[in-house]
Design an enzyme around this catalytic site. Sequence first.
Site, mmCIF file in Angstrom:
data_model
loop_
_atom_site.group_PDB
_atom_site.id
_atom_site.type_symbol
_atom_site.label_atom_id
_atom_site.label_comp_id
_atom_site.label_asym_id
_atom_site.label_seq_id
_atom_site.Cartn_x
_atom_site.Cartn_y
_atom_site.Cartn_z
ATOM 1 N N TRP A 26 -35.324 8.146 13.892
ATOM 2 C CA TRP A 26 -34.009 8.649 13.453
ATOM 3 C C TRP A 26 -33.231 9.200 14.641
ATOM 4 C CZ3 TRP A 26 -31.022 8.140 9.362
ATOM 5 C CH2 TRP A 26 -31.587 7.828 8.117
ATOM 6 N N TRP A 55 -10.040 17.683 2.625
ATOM 7 C CA TRP A 55 -11.018 18.766 2.461
ATOM 8 C C TRP A 55 -10.295 20.075 2.163
ATOM 9 C CZ3 TRP A 55 -15.859 17.049 2.245
ATOM 10 C CH2 TRP A 55 -16.212 15.887 2.943
HETATM 11 P P1 FAD Z 1 -39.877 17.222 12.847
HETATM 12 O O1 FAD Z 1 -39.873 17.038 11.382
HETATM 13 O O2 FAD Z 1 -41.151 17.641 13.466
HETATM 14 O O3 FAD Z 1 -39.372 15.858 13.479
HETATM 15 C C1 FAD Z 1 -39.759 15.396 14.770
HETATM 16 C C2 FAD Z 1 -38.579 15.149 15.644
HETATM 17 O O4 FAD Z 1 -37.867 14.015 15.193
HETATM 18 C C3 FAD Z 1 -37.598 16.287 15.673
HETATM 19 O O5 FAD Z 1 -37.987 17.251 16.611
HETATM 20 C C4 FAD Z 1 -36.307 15.582 16.030
HETATM 21 O O6 FAD Z 1 -36.197 15.393 17.413
HETATM 22 C C5 FAD Z 1 -36.469 14.235 15.377
HETATM 23 N N1 FAD Z 1 -35.840 14.220 14.048
HETATM 24 C C6 FAD Z 1 -36.400 14.573 12.871
HETATM 25 N N2 FAD Z 1 -35.535 14.367 11.855
HETATM 26 C C7 FAD Z 1 -34.410 13.876 12.399
HETATM 27 C C8 FAD Z 1 -33.161 13.464 11.882
HETATM 28 N N3 FAD Z 1 -32.889 13.493 10.570
HETATM 29 N N4 FAD Z 1 -32.230 13.052 12.736
HETATM 30 C C9 FAD Z 1 -32.479 12.992 14.054
HETATM 31 N N5 FAD Z 1 -33.644 13.369 14.616
HETATM 32 C C10 FAD Z 1 -34.593 13.790 13.804
HETATM 33 N N6 FAD Z 1 -31.838 17.565 14.865
HETATM 34 C C11 FAD Z 1 -31.654 17.965 16.130
HETATM 35 O O7 FAD Z 1 -32.525 17.759 16.985
HETATM 36 N N7 FAD Z 1 -30.495 18.594 16.494
HETATM 37 C C12 FAD Z 1 -29.500 18.868 15.616
HETATM 38 O O8 FAD Z 1 -28.482 19.437 15.987
HETATM 39 C C13 FAD Z 1 -29.700 18.481 14.251
HETATM 40 N N8 FAD Z 1 -28.758 18.756 13.317
HETATM 41 C C14 FAD Z 1 -28.959 18.350 12.005
HETATM 42 C C15 FAD Z 1 -27.969 18.600 11.059
HETATM 43 C C16 FAD Z 1 -28.137 18.198 9.731
HETATM 44 C C17 FAD Z 1 -27.051 18.478 8.719
HETATM 45 C C18 FAD Z 1 -29.322 17.534 9.357
HETATM 46 C C19 FAD Z 1 -29.537 17.110 7.941
HETATM 47 C C20 FAD Z 1 -30.309 17.271 10.309
HETATM 48 C C21 FAD Z 1 -30.139 17.669 11.632
HETATM 49 N N9 FAD Z 1 -31.130 17.424 12.619
HETATM 50 C C22 FAD Z 1 -30.913 17.808 13.908
HETATM 51 C C23 FAD Z 1 -32.338 16.654 12.302
HETATM 52 C C24 FAD Z 1 -33.546 17.494 11.860
HETATM 53 O O9 FAD Z 1 -33.168 18.405 10.868
HETATM 54 C C25 FAD Z 1 -34.193 18.259 13.019
HETATM 55 O O10 FAD Z 1 -34.431 17.386 14.085
HETATM 56 C C26 FAD Z 1 -35.510 18.870 12.601
HETATM 57 O O11 FAD Z 1 -35.321 19.750 11.533
HETATM 58 C C27 FAD Z 1 -36.126 19.597 13.769
HETATM 59 O O12 FAD Z 1 -37.317 20.214 13.397
HETATM 60 P P2 FAD Z 1 -38.710 19.638 13.877
HETATM 61 O O13 FAD Z 1 -38.731 19.470 15.349
HETATM 62 O O14 FAD Z 1 -39.762 20.510 13.285
HETATM 63 O O15 FAD Z 1 -38.713 18.222 13.190
#
Ligand code: FAD
Length: 466
Positions: free
Chosen positions: A270, A298
Amino acid sequence: TTELMWFRRDLRTHDLPALVTAADADRLACVFVLDPHLLDHERVSPARKRYLRQALVDLDNRLGDLGGQLMVVLGDPRHVVPALAKDLEVDAVHVTADHTPFAVARDDAVEKALADDGRTLERHQGVSIAPPGSVRTGSDSVYKVFTPFHRTWTQRDHGEPLTPPAALPRAPDGVGRIDTVAPTEVPQLDVRGPDEAWPDGGEGPARERLDDWLDGPVDDYDDRRDVLGVPGTSRLSPDLHMGCLSAREAWTRLDRRNPGQDTYATELAWRDFYLHVMAEWPDTARGAFREEYRDLPWHDDDDAFEAWAEGQTGFPIVDAAMRQLSTMGWMHNRARMIVASFLCKDLLVDWRRGEAHFMANLVDGDTCSNNGGWQWAAGTGTDAQQFIRIFNPTTQGTRFDPDGVYVRRWVPELADLPNNRLHEPWRLSEEDQEALGVIIGEDYPAPIVDHAEARQRAMDWWSQAT
Ligand code: FAD
């Protein structure tokens, strides 16, 4: 040759193609340019500044172990880098390509200034797993939908991670003349950040976190990633955002026969997907991906926005999440989806206000992933999903926080409520409110909207607006 390694959001020594190439030079200088414009920019959160400070100190130590050193220079990189290259008589400047519109414009300007002087800017891969633009459809375009993107991405050979150079070439003679600052002495980086300290920034701590994560917890990722009250996700997002970890290295170390590890690999995809989208359609940074959704009417409802931002909406799951954000500078992914849906649909506030609020607060704030996540939630993005998929905050709460661990942690005024009322405290009888010492409307807000009505309002709004 004399070369310059210009670090940006690739603050590591492992699996860094730019550094490996630069290390072949006869002389090498390493620099990070602290751009005052970014240091003071409202989209750069205190949590990210604190992380950056720690990451710069860590990187300097690591380069030191390899016989190098990190110069930290204050100024606009468009002027600093060409001037530095001239001063040190550098032949080539190495960078890891970054694909946000801001970074591309900056790098193009630096490249031109260097070229005017007979020097080159060499862009290397290293932020994403597959280089943006490289995963393409059969008709040679960039995917707009994740599932087919993922299918192709998974079949690709992303290569093996690179080990750090054994040693770095000695620095050019002129480095002593360069005006540098210690990251620990830059006032804008000396921020308290959110109240609850995020673990230390930098490659060293990030690698330990990755090892710990891969050493067991990742196997339960499938079962635990959506449970709000447990630390069931990696929390490596700031490390990946700042490039203290290579996403490719994390990906290569996964055993995708294990369901938890396979799902984790999909999340990394993603991240690559949104990088591809931003690189191909940079306008999406400013507005809706789909042109027909760029001028939606909006609601400019400041009070509703403030209640949302402060975690005072009266919907416990939304408030818990927003308070987690302001306290930790981080929010669980499921919670991000819930609060984003709530802002855009229940409140009909422009997703770009939510996007900016996230950037101003998140430790992992990332132009591509954040924009992608918000547009996904608002229904304006690449995915074919419909605006009318509106999350019900109560159902989301009971489903993903069934025991109320998350809400009790972040909304302590509701801690004594029984589970069956925790996600809809407005349904407590007056007697129960008295008995529990939580008067709705006084000790905790009454819901700022009726979800069923707000849902209908949103659907009507959408069908009129589009
Ligand atoms: P994990 O669940 O451990 O996922 C592993 C890695 O995969 C993450 O560290 C991240 O790099 C990547 N990842 C996971 N989910 C997503 C996703 N949906 N989109 C892109 N990459 C993903 N992620 C950010 O890194 N920066 C942001 O500014 C950001 N803003 C977000 C805003 C919204 C509204 C939403 C719905 C999601 C957003 N995300 C963002 C994606 C995701 O929520 C976070 O990457 C994740 O919560 C980070 O926690 P983690 O490292 O424990 O994720």
